[in-house]
Design a protein around this motif. Structure first.
Motif, mmCIF file in Angstrom:
data_model
loop_
_atom_site.group_PDB
_atom_site.id
_atom_site.type_symbol
_atom_site.label_atom_id
_atom_site.label_comp_id
_atom_site.label_asym_id
_atom_site.label_seq_id
_atom_site.Cartn_x
_atom_site.Cartn_y
_atom_site.Cartn_z
ATOM 1 N N ALA A 1 -8.772 -4.375 14.357
ATOM 2 C CA ALA A 1 -8.030 -3.661 13.315
ATOM 3 C C ALA A 1 -6.899 -2.836 13.931
ATOM 4 N N LYS A 2 -7.175 -2.175 15.029
ATOM 5 C CA LYS A 2 -6.144 -1.358 15.678
ATOM 6 C C LYS A 2 -4.968 -2.220 16.136
ATOM 7 N N SER A 3 -5.259 -3.394 16.688
ATOM 8 C CA SER A 3 -4.173 -4.266 17.150
ATOM 9 C C SER A 3 -3.303 -4.727 15.984
ATOM 10 N N LEU A 4 -3.913 -4.999 14.819
ATOM 11 C CA LEU A 4 -3.150 -5.407 13.633
ATOM 12 C C LEU A 4 -2.289 -4.257 13.108
ATOM 13 N N TYR A 5 -2.862 -3.061 13.099
ATOM 14 C CA TYR A 5 -2.094 -1.914 12.623
ATOM 15 C C TYR A 5 -0.951 -1.562 13.571
ATOM 16 N N GLU A 6 -1.142 -1.780 14.849
ATOM 17 C CA GLU A 6 -0.048 -1.552 15.791
ATOM 18 C C GLU A 6 1.082 -2.555 15.567
ATOM 19 N N GLN A 7 0.729 -3.805 15.227
ATOM 20 C CA GLN A 7 1.759 -4.781 14.842
ATOM 21 C C GLN A 7 2.522 -4.298 13.612
ATOM 22 N N LEU A 8 1.780 -3.776 12.649
ATOM 23 C CA LEU A 8 2.383 -3.279 11.415
ATOM 24 C C LEU A 8 3.342 -2.121 11.709
ATOM 25 N N ALA A 9 2.921 -1.205 12.567
ATOM 26 C CA ALA A 9 3.777 -0.077 12.939
ATOM 27 C C ALA A 9 5.034 -0.569 13.652
ATOM 28 N N ASP A 10 4.873 -1.568 14.509
ATOM 29 C CA ASP A 10 6.018 -2.145 15.219
ATOM 30 C C ASP A 10 7.017 -2.779 14.253
ATOM 31 N N ASP A 11 6.527 -3.189 13.082
ATOM 32 C CA ASP A 11 7.396 -3.765 12.054
ATOM 33 C C ASP A 11 8.090 -2.681 11.217
ATOM 34 N N GLY A 12 7.902 -1.420 11.596
ATOM 35 C CA GLY A 12 8.569 -0.325 10.894
ATOM 36 C C GLY A 12 7.780 0.275 9.754
ATOM 37 N N GLU A 13 6.468 0.035 9.712
ATOM 38 C CA GLU A 13 5.657 0.490 8.577
ATOM 39 C C GLU A 13 4.767 1.687 8.913
ATOM 40 N N GLU A 14 5.089 2.433 9.969
ATOM 41 C CA GLU A 14 4.185 3.511 10.378
ATOM 42 C C GLU A 14 4.065 4.618 9.332
ATOM 43 N N ASN A 15 5.063 4.761 8.465
ATOM 44 C CA ASN A 15 5.007 5.793 7.425
ATOM 45 C C ASN A 15 4.579 5.249 6.059
ATOM 46 N N SER A 16 4.144 4.013 6.038
ATOM 47 C CA SER A 16 3.592 3.427 4.808
ATOM 48 C C SER A 16 2.107 3.774 4.707
ATOM 49 N N GLY A 17 1.532 3.488 3.536
ATOM 50 C CA GLY A 17 0.101 3.673 3.366
ATOM 51 C C GLY A 17 -0.682 2.630 4.138
ATOM 52 N N THR A 18 -1.932 2.923 4.450
ATOM 53 C CA THR A 18 -2.747 2.020 5.268
ATOM 54 C C THR A 18 -2.900 0.629 4.650
ATOM 55 N N HIS A 19 -2.800 0.550 3.321
ATOM 56 C CA HIS A 19 -2.950 -0.744 2.647
ATOM 57 C C HIS A 19 -1.743 -1.656 2.860
ATOM 58 N N ALA A 20 -0.681 -1.119 3.499
ATOM 59 C CA ALA A 20 0.476 -1.957 3.824
ATOM 60 C C ALA A 20 0.140 -3.032 4.855
ATOM 61 N N LEU A 21 -1.057 -2.974 5.425
ATOM 62 C CA LEU A 21 -1.509 -4.054 6.317
ATOM 63 C C LEU A 21 -1.396 -5.410 5.621
ATOM 64 N N TYR A 22 -1.505 -5.396 4.310
ATOM 65 C CA TYR A 22 -1.368 -6.613 3.491
ATOM 66 C C TYR A 22 -0.056 -7.335 3.781
ATOM 67 N N LYS A 23 0.988 -6.571 4.121
ATOM 68 C CA LYS A 23 2.302 -7.186 4.378
ATOM 69 C C LYS A 23 2.271 -8.141 5.564
ATOM 70 N N LEU A 24 1.415 -7.859 6.537
ATOM 71 C CA LEU A 24 1.312 -8.764 7.690
ATOM 72 C C LEU A 24 0.871 -10.154 7.260
ATOM 73 N N TYR A 25 -0.025 -10.193 6.266
ATOM 74 C CA TYR A 25 -0.583 -11.466 5.820
ATOM 75 C C TYR A 25 0.369 -12.224 4.911
ATOM 76 N N MET A 26 1.285 -11.493 4.273
ATOM 77 C CA MET A 26 2.160 -12.130 3.283
ATOM 78 C C MET A 26 3.575 -12.352 3.788
ATOM 79 N N LYS A 27 3.768 -12.251 5.097
ATOM 80 C CA LYS A 27 5.092 -12.497 5.683
ATOM 81 C C LYS A 27 5.553 -13.906 5.372
#
Length: 291
Positions: A265-291
């Motif tokens: 989970a941490k590795s996925l969230y770090e990918q999400l943060a690298d995509d510029g989503e560090e200030n989004s809500g935690t549920h923005a992890l969904y964006k990784l799956y819907m790219k």
């Protein structure tokens, strides 16, 4: 503690803190606040909150001080610096840290407080922005039972499920258990909704079905609809969740416990943060799956 003449200080008027202060004011408490930026506290002043310019001044004015800040380094600064709470609080006062922080730091702060005649509780929360607004937060407490019982009415103004788990640090250890559960669960929720979308299903109808069965969870019911609607405003920031996972991994390593789900989970969230989503809500992890 009786509300009469009781002065509460509050440090940290962010997404969670503002709503928590509102509930304390609604319950009839006198509350003074301070924050790095005064603007984030402005909406509290018409409701009766009083602004104080510094942590040191707030400490000297208050019988109970509640803090909810960003990172362990912020907690350390607020509590242990020369201008911090412990150096400036009155003997006999109670300091309550509701930040999700390090169990090791919570123990250190409690020992430092005890040496100055100040009682310390670590009391991190769960329930996000919704729980903070509704006064239904889960509050996980570490510290002495006598102190917990003294301030429990204050906790009851902000939460509903309030449990003392043991001595200093126990609240933070409990919160880490909570975050480990959420981390793995959020991966499952995102994958399930993405899977339903890719299969051509109506994801809202899928939620109606699976939310009432064994797959049901707070994240599925509360954050699933936000994912589907494309609303990713933070109830809890991605950057803060990564901080929490780092704390959990550090303490798990100290205990010799393997946590592969948390590491994923941490590795996925770090990918999400690298995509510029560090200030989004935690549920923005969904964006990784819907790219």
């Amino acid at each position: 503690m009786s509300k009469d003449n009781l002065k509460i200080g509050f440090v940290g008027t962010g997404v969670m803190g503002r709503s928590m202060v509102k509930n304390l004011l609604k319950a009839g408490y006198f509350v003074s606040v301070t924050n790095r930026t005064k603007a984030s506290a402005e909406e509290l002043f018409p409701l009766g909150a009083r602004w104080v310019d510094s942590v040191a001044e707030l400490a000297g004015l208050s019988d109970v001080v509640i803090t909810i800040v960003g990172y362990p380094k912020d907690v350390e600064e607020v509590y242990l610096s020369e201008e911090g709470l412990i150096s400036n609080a009155k003997s006999g006062s109670v300091l309550i840290d509701m930040t999700t922080s390090s169990p090791f730091l919570a123990k250190r702060i409690a020992l430092e407080g005890k040496s100055k005649g100040i009682d310390i509780l670590d009391a991190p929360v769960s329930g996000g922005d919704v729980g903070a607004k509704n006064g239904t937060l889960v509050i996980m407490v570490g510290g002495e039972e006598e102190v917990f019982n003294k301030v429990k009415p204050i906790f009851e103004a902000m939460g509903k499920n309030i449990i003392l788990h043991g001595p200093a640090g126990a609240g933070q250890y409990t919160k880490m258990s909570n975050q480990i559960t959420i981390a793995a669960g959020m991966v499952g929720v995102c994958e399930a909704i993405a899977y339903a979308q890719k299969a051509g299903l109506d994801p809202n109808r899928v939620l109606d079905s699976i939310g009432g069965g064994a797959a049901g969870s707070w994240s599925l019911s509360n954050l699933g609809p936000r994912m589907i609607a494309g609303h990713f405003e933070p109830g809890f920031y991605v950057k803060h969740f990564i901080k929490d996972m780092n704390i959990a991994l550090e303490s798990a390593k100290e205990m010799g416990l393997m946590t592969p789900g948390l590491e994923l989970a941490k590795s996925l969230y770090e990918q999400l943060a690298d995509d510029g989503e560090e200030n989004s809500g935690t549920h923005a992890l969904y964006k990784l799956y819907m790219k």
